[in-house]
Design an enzyme around this catalytic site. Structure first.
Site, short mmCIF file in Angstrom:
data_model
loop_
_atom_site.label_atom_id
_atom_site.label_comp_id
_atom_site.label_asym_id
_atom_site.label_seq_id
_atom_site.Cartn_x
_atom_site.Cartn_y
_atom_site.Cartn_z
N HIS A 362 0.85 -1.20 0.00
CA HIS A 362 0.00 0.00 0.00
C HIS A 362 0.88 1.24 0.00
O HIS A 362 1.76 1.40 0.83
CB HIS A 362 -0.92 0.03 1.22
CG HIS A 362 -1.78 1.26 1.28
ND1 HIS A 362 -1.39 2.40 1.95
CD2 HIS A 362 -3.00 1.53 0.74
CE1 HIS A 362 -2.34 3.32 1.83
NE2 HIS A 362 -3.31 2.82 1.10
N HIS A 370 -2.51 3.64 -3.34
CA HIS A 370 -2.35 2.77 -4.50
C HIS A 370 -1.84 1.41 -4.02
O HIS A 370 -0.97 1.32 -3.15
CB HIS A 370 -1.36 3.39 -5.48
CG HIS A 370 -1.11 2.57 -6.69
ND1 HIS A 370 -2.10 2.29 -7.63
CD2 HIS A 370 0.02 1.94 -7.14
CE1 HIS A 370 -1.59 1.53 -8.59
NE2 HIS A 370 -0.31 1.31 -8.32
#
Length: 445
Positions: A362, A370
């Protein structure tokens, strides 16, 4: 696992202060996040926390005030324009460092408290000159509401006013009520009380607001006091540079690099006995009361596929933040044998060992971000990096990063059972790690 008392004794050797007169507090965003009691453990303190040590007179405990003194937590607030509510509450914004002030119990009146706080702030607050006092007298004779009445803040809304029980009494205890200031009202105070006051006083909650919904239902709870400044008065009399200044000790210059954490250490902590804090008691189903207790999690059986979710987000009363600590995790042979309290088969160690098959990463913060993935091909043993529509081969030393969020492990006996048996005509399997990916498609920093 030191207690507050141990820290105070250690500091006494360097400062010459009496440890009995020290108080330890965790300060965050101009508020007291936590005030530590005498025998309370300091194990919850993190490297990023700002810990303040205060010297007070009398006994150094909020809940153990002496008969002569009361220790009051004090916040500093500044009135802001009504249209600016980004960082304020009802137009009042906290600033500076909070204080812990010891007040004689027989001086628990608003007028006496004002002068005590003015003295405590004397290092960075300029007292009004005689000319200022004269100007203040003329203005105050016209408007007596500028005197700091109990719990009143000039110009505050009814929701932020201290009127009522919240402002009429500074301190009360369940065992023995403290004396309440029954002195005459402002119109009967001597002339000196109508001089120019630099600030007003207000009872608030631990968050620094007067929102009644956030007050503890216990009316005998510890009171907090806010010193409220008008912007012009603060600019004229409050030396913010001096107030924020400090002497930097030599040891502060050495910033320690944040050490990585091993996954094995995380698992050990996960299965360690935890003492629940007073703020998080256990509800006993027998006596129907909240009780202090300990908690422990144990592993009874192990699954074929193990999913480990790393805690990457920290939540406190005042903030939420992303944690970027590097967690070192093994690619293969993650051993859980010492954590299982009911071994199934000690002669089969593969029942307790795991190999990594995928990692979910992450990037970003709490509100957005994202996700990317490392995954291992079960047939070839090759690991690949997946980022939206791009796929790139990676080596094992590229898999571990600060972005690792969820780890996927497979038990070794399952992996061997699912592994295809190569025929004599098949080419040799690819190595577990491939060549480094094209930097154009991959970013794991």
């Amino acid at each position: 696992n030191s207690a507050r008392a141990d820290l105070c004794v250690a500091l006494a050797k360097h400062t010459g202060m009496s440890p009995e007169r020290m108080m330890v507090a965790d300060v965050f965003s101009h508020r007291f996040y936590k005030i530590y009691q005498l025998e309370e453990s300091l194990s919850s303190i993190l490297d990023r926390d700002d810990i303040f040590i205060y010297e007070v007179s009398g006994r150094s405990a909020i809940g153990e005030n002496s008969r002569e003194d009361v220790v009051l937590p004090i916040y500093l607030r500044e009135r802001t324009p009504a249209r600016d509510y980004n960082n304020s509450y009802y137009g009042l914004m906290l600033f500076g460092h909070p204080l812990l002030v010891s007040v004689p119990r027989d001086r628990l009146s608003w007028d006496a408290l004002y002068h005590i706080l003015l003295y405590r702030l004397s290092r960075y607050v300029t007292r009004p000159s005689s000319d200022d006092e004269d100007d203040g007298d003329e203005k105050d004779i016209e408007d007596k509401d500028n005197i700091p009445k109990p719990g009143h803040v000039a110009g505050a809304s009814s929701q932020d006013s201290g009127a009522g029980s919240g402002g009429a009494q500074l301190w009360s205890r369940r065992r023995k009520p403290a004396p309440v200031d029954n002195s005459p009202g402002p119109s009967h105070w001597p002339q000196r009380a109508r001089r120019k006051h630099l600030f007003t006083l207000q009872t608030v909650n631990s968050n620094g607001t007067s929102d009644r919904s956030t007050f503890n239902e216990d009316t005998h709870a510890q009171p907090y006091i806010a010193i409220d400044w008008e912007p012009e008065m603060k600019k004229r009399y409050y030396d913010e540079v001096e107030a924020e200044g400090y002497v930097k000790h030599d040891c502060v210059g050495y910033v320690l690099k944040k050490a990585p954490v091993r996954l094995q250490e995380c698992i050990e902590l996960f299965t360690t006995v935890e003492t629940l804090e007073k703020e998080n008691p256990w509800f006993c189903p027998t006596c129907k009361q909240h009780q202090l207790a300990t908690k422990k999690l144990d592993l009874w059986m192990l699954p074929e596929t193990l999913i480990i979710h790393l805690k990457r987000f920290s939540y406190t009363k005042f903030s939420r933040e992303k944690l970027d600590t590097l967690v070192e995790f093994p690619i293969r042979d993650l051993d859980f044998s010492e954590f299982v309290i009911k071994p199934q088969n000690e002669s089969a160690p593969e029942l307790y060992k795991y190999d990594l098959i995928a990692v979910s990463n992450h990037y970003g913060g709490l509100r957005d971000g994202h996700y990317t993935t490392f995954a291992c091909n079960k047939d070839s043993g090759q690991s690949d990096y997946f980022d939206d529509n791009s796929v790139s081969p990676v080596t094992e030393n590229q898999i571990e990063s600060k972005a690792a969020y969820v780890l996927f492990y497979q038990r070794q006996d399952v992996a061997r059972r699912l592994q295809p048996q190569p025929s004599s005509s098949d080419p040799p399997a690819s190595p577990a790690c491939g060549s480094p990916p094209n930097s154009e498609f991959m970013d794991v920093n």
